[in-house]
Design a protein around this motif. Structure first.
Motif, PDB file in Angstrom:
ATOM      1  N   PRO A  17       0.795  -1.232   0.000  1.00 24.11           N
ATOM      2  CA  PRO A  17       0.000   0.000   0.000  1.00 24.11           C
ATOM      3  C   PRO A  17       0.826   1.279   0.000  1.00 24.11           C
ATOM      4  N   ILE A  18       1.965   1.264   0.681  1.00 24.35           N
ATOM      5  CA  ILE A  18       2.777   2.478   0.750  1.00 24.35           C
ATOM      6  C   ILE A  18       3.361   2.786  -0.623  1.00 24.35           C
ATOM      7  N   TRP A  19       3.922   1.773  -1.267  1.00 25.42           N
ATOM      8  CA  TRP A  19       4.511   1.985  -2.586  1.00 25.42           C
ATOM      9  C   TRP A  19       3.445   2.432  -3.596  1.00 25.42           C
ATOM     10  N   GLY A  76      12.504  10.173  -2.906  1.00 29.24           N
ATOM     11  CA  GLY A  76      13.150   8.984  -3.436  1.00 29.24           C
ATOM     12  C   GLY A  76      13.017   8.937  -4.945  1.00 29.24           C
ATOM     13  N   GLY A  77      13.059   7.733  -5.506  1.00 28.66           N
ATOM     14  CA  GLY A  77      13.022   7.603  -6.954  1.00 28.66           C
ATOM     15  C   GLY A  77      12.263   6.380  -7.407  1.00 28.66           C
ATOM     16  N   LYS A  78      12.664   5.814  -8.534  1.00 34.71           N
ATOM     17  CA  LYS A  78      11.920   4.721  -9.147  1.00 34.71           C
ATOM     18  C   LYS A  78      12.052   3.404  -8.396  1.00 34.71           C
ATOM     19  N   CYS A  79      13.042   3.304  -7.519  1.00 38.63           N
ATOM     20  CA  CYS A  79      13.293   2.030  -6.828  1.00 38.63           C
ATOM     21  C   CYS A  79      12.808   1.998  -5.383  1.00 38.63           C
ATOM     22  N   ALA A  80      12.736   3.149  -4.733  1.00 40.91           N
ATOM     23  CA  ALA A  80      12.270   3.219  -3.344  1.00 40.91           C
ATOM     24  C   ALA A  80      11.780   4.630  -3.062  1.00 40.91           C
ATOM     25  N   ARG A  81      10.730   4.719  -2.273  1.00 37.84           N
ATOM     26  CA  ARG A  81      10.163   6.019  -1.951  1.00 37.84           C
ATOM     27  C   ARG A  81       9.700   6.042  -0.490  1.00 37.84           C
ATOM     28  N   ARG A  82       9.591   7.248   0.027  1.00 38.58           N
ATOM     29  CA  ARG A  82       9.020   7.424   1.360  1.00 38.58           C
ATOM     30  C   ARG A  82       8.244   8.723   1.399  1.00 38.58           C
ATOM     31  N   TYR A  83       7.370   8.831   2.408  1.00 35.85           N
ATOM     32  CA  TYR A  83       6.750  10.104   2.717  1.00 35.85           C
ATOM     33  C   TYR A  83       7.755  10.957   3.487  1.00 35.85           C
ATOM     34  N   PHE A 124       6.423   6.466   6.693  1.00 36.16           N
ATOM     35  CA  PHE A 124       6.180   5.298   5.859  1.00 36.16           C
ATOM     36  C   PHE A 124       7.120   5.282   4.664  1.00 36.16           C
ATOM     37  N   ALA A 125       7.618   4.094   4.319  1.00 35.09           N
ATOM     38  CA  ALA A 125       8.515   3.940   3.172  1.00 35.09           C
ATOM     39  C   ALA A 125       8.291   2.575   2.538  1.00 35.09           C
ATOM     40  N   ALA A 126       8.766   2.437   1.295  1.00 34.73           N
ATOM     41  CA  ALA A 126       8.623   1.163   0.598  1.00 34.73           C
ATOM     42  C   ALA A 126       9.597   1.098  -0.563  1.00 34.73           C
ATOM     43  N   SER A 127      10.012  -0.121  -0.892  1.00 34.81           N
ATOM     44  CA  SER A 127      10.789  -0.345  -2.108  1.00 34.81           C
ATOM     45  C   SER A 127       9.833  -0.798  -3.203  1.00 34.81           C
ATOM     46  N   ALA A 128      10.243  -0.617  -4.447  1.00 34.55           N
ATOM     47  CA  ALA A 128       9.393  -1.022  -5.566  1.00 34.55           C
ATOM     48  C   ALA A 128       9.220  -2.530  -5.611  1.00 34.55           C
ATOM     49  N   ASP A 129      10.271  -3.252  -5.223  1.00 33.81           N
ATOM     50  CA  ASP A 129      10.262  -4.711  -5.189  1.00 33.81           C
ATOM     51  C   ASP A 129      11.426  -5.163  -4.319  1.00 33.81           C
ATOM     52  N   ASP A 130      11.761  -6.429  -4.372  1.00 35.28           N
ATOM     53  CA  ASP A 130      12.832  -6.953  -3.513  1.00 35.28           C
ATOM     54  C   ASP A 130      14.154  -7.128  -4.258  1.00 35.28           C
ATOM     55  N   PRO A 156      17.928  -6.278  -5.606  1.00 37.92           N
ATOM     56  CA  PRO A 156      19.055  -5.618  -4.940  1.00 37.92           C
ATOM     57  C   PRO A 156      19.069  -4.104  -5.174  1.00 37.92           C
ATOM     58  N   GLU A 157      18.724  -3.690  -6.377  1.00 36.68           N
ATOM     59  CA  GLU A 157      18.718  -2.261  -6.692  1.00 36.68           C
ATOM     60  C   GLU A 157      17.695  -1.515  -5.844  1.00 36.68           C
ATOM     61  N   SER A 158      16.504  -2.103  -5.690  1.00 35.52           N
ATOM     62  CA  SER A 158      15.455  -1.454  -4.901  1.00 35.52           C
ATOM     63  C   SER A 158      15.800  -1.440  -3.417  1.00 35.52           C
ATOM     64  N   LEU A 159      16.372  -2.540  -2.923  1.00 35.66           N
ATOM     65  CA  LEU A 159      16.730  -2.592  -1.501  1.00 35.66           C
ATOM     66  C   LEU A 159      17.870  -1.626  -1.185  1.00 35.66           C
ATOM     67  N   ASP A 160      18.801  -1.460  -2.117  1.00 32.32           N
ATOM     68  CA  ASP A 160      19.864  -0.467  -1.926  1.00 32.32           C
ATOM     69  C   ASP A 160      19.265   0.941  -1.835  1.00 32.32           C
ATOM     70  N   ALA A 161      18.288   1.217  -2.689  1.00 34.20           N
ATOM     71  CA  ALA A 161      17.652   2.530  -2.680  1.00 34.20           C
ATOM     72  C   ALA A 161      16.883   2.756  -1.379  1.00 34.20           C
ATOM     73  N   LEU A 162      16.222   1.714  -0.887  1.00 32.32           N
ATOM     74  CA  LEU A 162      15.500   1.818   0.382  1.00 32.32           C
ATOM     75  C   LEU A 162      16.462   2.106   1.519  1.00 32.32           C
ATOM     76  N   GLU A 163      17.604   1.431   1.508  1.00 27.87           N
ATOM     77  CA  GLU A 163      18.615   1.615   2.552  1.00 27.87           C
ATOM     78  C   GLU A 163      19.118   3.049   2.618  1.00 27.87           C
ATOM     79  N   ASN A 164      19.133   3.724   1.490  1.00 35.06           N
ATOM     80  CA  ASN A 164      19.669   5.087   1.431  1.00 35.06           C
ATOM     81  C   ASN A 164      18.644   6.172   1.737  1.00 35.06           C
ATOM     82  N   LEU A 165      17.396   5.803   1.987  1.00 37.17           N
ATOM     83  CA  LEU A 165      16.374   6.820   2.256  1.00 37.17           C
ATOM     84  C   LEU A 165      16.518   7.498   3.630  1.00 37.17           C
TER      85      LEU A 165
END
Length: 226
Positions: free
Chosen positions: A8-10, A23-30, A37-43, A45-54
């Motif tokens: 739901p967040i994504w 954020g961007g195409k791989c991970a976003r947050r409010y 709230f935050a979410a990655s686009a999927d699981d 490695p690229e998306s999880l790296d982006a989530l880690e940097n939020l």
């Protein structure tokens, strides 16, 4: 095919709330000042790296998904819980009650005080950036409120429902619940909500008000690893 409410967040941050997204195409947050709230686009490695940097510093982020939540190695889980996601089985009737008034920025401090006391979920002074809220006052004091939080195409989350302990048992929470559900239905969207799975009394109340369980969800609260 995954349901729009499985992540739901994504789905909110790439649709109705895209203008709020960081954020961007791989991970976003409010923005954390609105809701953590935050979410990655999927699981991937690229998306999880982006989530880690939020997050930065000591910021924490809430992740909510229907499936197992993948957490990148640079983040640590500080809390987790099972959450029940429910949706309105049918559109609720739009109702009116003279006690219910729209809340504005002028009410933000009172809203935060009530939420801090009753703990309906993550809440900030800027919660109204997500959607409309309504409340009931007694002799000038805000004693009950409810409103709207995440939005996806066709769905609006009913959230922030709480009643001051001194005024519980008077039907104010049920009244506001029905009112906000009716407001959501009146614009053609379907109301949904999240409740902690352990809060069986609340889930029973929501079922009595015409909501059904759509999915069991996972929640993890994460922050940067020290």
């Amino acid at each position: 095919m995954n349901h729009v409410l499985d992540r739901p967040i994504w789905s909110a941050l790439q649709s109705a709330h895209a203008d709020l997204a960081e954020g961007g195409k791989c991970a976003r947050r409010y923005p954390p000042s609105i809701v953590p709230f935050a979410a990655s686009a999927d699981d991937s490695p690229e998306s999880l790296d982006a989530l880690e940097n939020l997050p930065s510093g000591e910021e924490s982020m809430f992740l909510v998904e229907a499936g197992p939540i993948a957490v990148p190695s640079g983040l640590v889980v500080i809390a987790e819980a099972s959450v029940t996601q429910m949706v309105a089985e049918r559109p609720h009737e739009k109702i009116t009650d003279r006690r219910i008034q729209p809340l504005t920025e002028a009410d933000a401090a009172d809203m935060l005080d009530l939420a801090t006391l009753t703990r309906p979920g993550p809440f900030t002074l800027r919660a109204q950036s997500l959607g409309r809220f309504w409340g009931i006052r007694h002799e000038g004091r805000l004693v009950a409120m409810a409103g709207q939080r995440m939005r996806q195409t066709g769905f609006i989350e009913l959230s922030g429902l709480c009643t001051h302990p001194d005024f519980q048992g008077r039907g104010l929470g049920t009244l506001l619940f029905r009112f906000v559900a009716g407001q959501i239905a009146s614009v053609g969207d379907r109301a949904y909500l999240h409740a902690y799975a352990a809060n069986t009394s609340a889930i029973s109340l929501y079922k009595a008000q015409g909501f059904v369980v759509r999915s069991e969800m996972n929640m993890r609260v994460v922050k940067r690893r020290p």
